[in-house]
Design an enzyme around this catalytic site. Sequence first.
Site, PDB file in Angstrom:
ATOM      1  N   LYS A 117       4.105   8.694   9.016  1.00  0.00           N
ATOM      2  CA  LYS A 117       3.789   8.110  10.321  1.00  0.00           C
ATOM      3  C   LYS A 117       4.743   8.557  11.431  1.00  0.00           C
ATOM      4  O   LYS A 117       4.578   9.660  11.928  1.00  0.00           O
ATOM      5  CB  LYS A 117       3.675   6.595  10.174  1.00  0.00           C
ATOM      6  CG  LYS A 117       2.542   6.239   9.181  1.00  0.00           C
ATOM      7  CD  LYS A 117       2.081   4.812   9.204  1.00  0.00           C
ATOM      8  CE  LYS A 117       0.784   4.662   8.433  1.00  0.00           C
ATOM      9  NZ  LYS A 117       0.895   4.163   7.082  1.00  0.00           N
ATOM     10  N   ASP A 130       9.281   2.676  -0.078  1.00  0.00           N
ATOM     11  CA  ASP A 130       8.211   3.312   0.686  1.00  0.00           C
ATOM     12  C   ASP A 130       8.368   2.871   2.134  1.00  0.00           C
ATOM     13  O   ASP A 130       7.948   1.784   2.514  1.00  0.00           O
ATOM     14  CB  ASP A 130       6.843   2.921   0.122  1.00  0.00           C
ATOM     15  CG  ASP A 130       5.705   3.582   0.906  1.00  0.00           C
ATOM     16  OD1 ASP A 130       5.989   4.237   1.928  1.00  0.00           O
ATOM     17  OD2 ASP A 130       4.538   3.413   0.493  1.00  0.00           O
ATOM     18  N   TYR A 182       0.854  -1.186   0.000  1.00  0.00           N
ATOM     19  CA  TYR A 182       0.000   0.000   0.000  1.00  0.00           C
ATOM     20  C   TYR A 182       0.886   1.231   0.000  1.00  0.00           C
ATOM     21  O   TYR A 182       1.826   1.304   0.783  1.00  0.00           O
ATOM     22  CB  TYR A 182      -0.904   0.002   1.235  1.00  0.00           C
ATOM     23  CG  TYR A 182      -1.808   1.211   1.344  1.00  0.00           C
ATOM     24  CD1 TYR A 182      -2.840   1.409   0.424  1.00  0.00           C
ATOM     25  CD2 TYR A 182      -1.648   2.141   2.364  1.00  0.00           C
ATOM     26  CE1 TYR A 182      -3.678   2.520   0.519  1.00  0.00           C
ATOM     27  CE2 TYR A 182      -2.486   3.241   2.471  1.00  0.00           C
ATOM     28  CZ  TYR A 182      -3.503   3.432   1.552  1.00  0.00           C
ATOM     29  OH  TYR A 182      -4.328   4.517   1.654  1.00  0.00           O
TER      30      TYR A 182
HETATM   31  C1  LIG Z   1       0.240   4.606   5.730  1.00  0.00           C
HETATM   32  C2  LIG Z   1       1.029   4.351   4.504  1.00  0.00           C
HETATM   33  C3  LIG Z   1       0.977   5.203   3.385  1.00  0.00           C
HETATM   34  C4  LIG Z   1      -0.005   6.340   3.284  1.00  0.00           C
HETATM   35  O1  LIG Z   1       0.214   7.330   4.235  1.00  0.00           O
HETATM   36  P1  LIG Z   1      -0.985   8.340   4.583  1.00  0.00           P
HETATM   37  O2  LIG Z   1      -0.357   9.302   5.543  1.00  0.00           O
HETATM   38  O3  LIG Z   1      -2.078   7.505   5.157  1.00  0.00           O
HETATM   39  O4  LIG Z   1      -1.396   8.999   3.315  1.00  0.00           O
HETATM   40  C5  LIG Z   1       1.832   4.969   2.333  1.00  0.00           C
HETATM   41  N1  LIG Z   1       2.689   3.929   2.354  1.00  0.00           N
HETATM   42  C6  LIG Z   1       2.757   3.093   3.393  1.00  0.00           C
HETATM   43  C7  LIG Z   1       3.745   1.978   3.371  1.00  0.00           C
HETATM   44  C8  LIG Z   1       1.928   3.263   4.489  1.00  0.00           C
HETATM   45  O5  LIG Z   1       1.979   2.387   5.505  1.00  0.00           O
END
Ligand SMILES: *Cc1c(COP(=O)(O)O)cnc(C)c1O
Length: 429
Positions: free
Chosen positions: A267, A239, A144
């Site tokens: 995060k 990511d 994701y």
């Molecule tokens: C949470 C997450 C996102 C998206 O971040 P948001 O602040 O919710 O837009 C993208 N990549 C990874 C791996 C994530 O865990």
Amino acid sequence: MKVARSAELFARCCVCIPGGVNSPVRAFRSVGGDPLFISAGDGAYLIDADGNRYIDYVCSWGAQLVGHAHPAVVAAVQQAATNGLGFGAPTESECRFAETLVVAIPSMEMVRAVSSGTEATMSAIRTARGYTKRDRIVKFAGCYHGHADSLLVAAGSGALTLALPSCAGVPSNAVADTSVLPYNDTQALSDYFAAHGDSTAAVIIEPIAGNMNLICAEAEFLQTLRTLCDQHGTVLIFDEVMSGFRVAAGGAQQLYNIQPDMTCLGKVVGGGLNVAAFGGRRDIMQSLAPLGDVYQAGTLSGNPLALSAGLAVLDIILSEGFYPRISENAKQLTATLSAAATAAGVDFSCKSIGAMFGIYFAAQPPANLSDAEQCDTARFPQFFHAMLANGVYLAPSAFEAGFISAAHDSDTLAATKIAAEKSFAEIAT
Ligand SMILES: *Cc1c(COP(=O)(O)O)cnc(C)c1O
């Protein structure tokens, strides 16, 4: 457990917020029942609107690494607020934030602050496309990367939880240049690169995936990916919105000793407020306006109030001994859960890396999305509700990772042990 106030708030929200929530996984759809409304966080605990207390293993989806309402973080935010909430002009905190990131993560020579992980990945992809003058990108099934159109295909997290293979409203041409490959499949990767490597702008991957439950990339797979990207001039984007500062101070790239060309963070770096970042090689990042011709901007980017929380958290977690201690606590947690499952005779496995963990209703941890889907996902909702009734708040989905904070200590571990023993015994019958 009385949840009358949560139920009332949820009913009210359902009238004026789609599904009653501002982000889909919060709605408890995949575990059944109604979500709890949270009124406060206190270290390792959440307190709901009815005053019930839970040990929190969601930690704001990983964002809270030092625990809720940490005094030093609260003080930093209060101090920043006194000075004004934002100016739309550069501030010293942006300078300190960028300097902290480039020291902690050496592959990031330059960095830009943004306001969400979605913005970070979306901007990194655009930058990589602008830099390479190519359109094609690759992602992996079950990873994701937020909800930008081009990445919303075979996505993990909420999209997976809700069994949405693709997303309505995303035009087919928005994903026409996105190829999806299976995670941890070196052969599929090599085959793809042989056919399309030279026209591929970027590969984006969660090097430690946390949105199809916790699944670590195999070292050889990531190494092959690095080599292929080098051979074909493709930008490798890690990511690390979830894994950054959570699995280690230098993220997954430190643990694997593999340097990506670009990294996305979110995060933890926001300490619970709206901060994310993307960065990488200087030559690539210099493609961004005002230096280069890739446009990227944000009214709230690098907001001083939000950065004050992130900086206060980074200050705590980059201190000596932080990661060894929290990793050991996560290991003790998974050992405790495994022992409780074994005692109850439930097929179960779990593992942790740094301050994140995965629990699986299967004999072995999964290696890719189809493995994850083969876990006994009917068992998870039972376990989730049993744990909740016993005072432990897990992510309301079998496809999310679990998180601990520095506030999770031997007391929370002992209480979790009791809750887990009861819960496994309940679902075993
Ligand atoms: C949470 C997450 C996102 C998206 O971040 P948001 O602040 O919710 O837009 C993208 N990549 C990874 C791996 C994530 O865990």
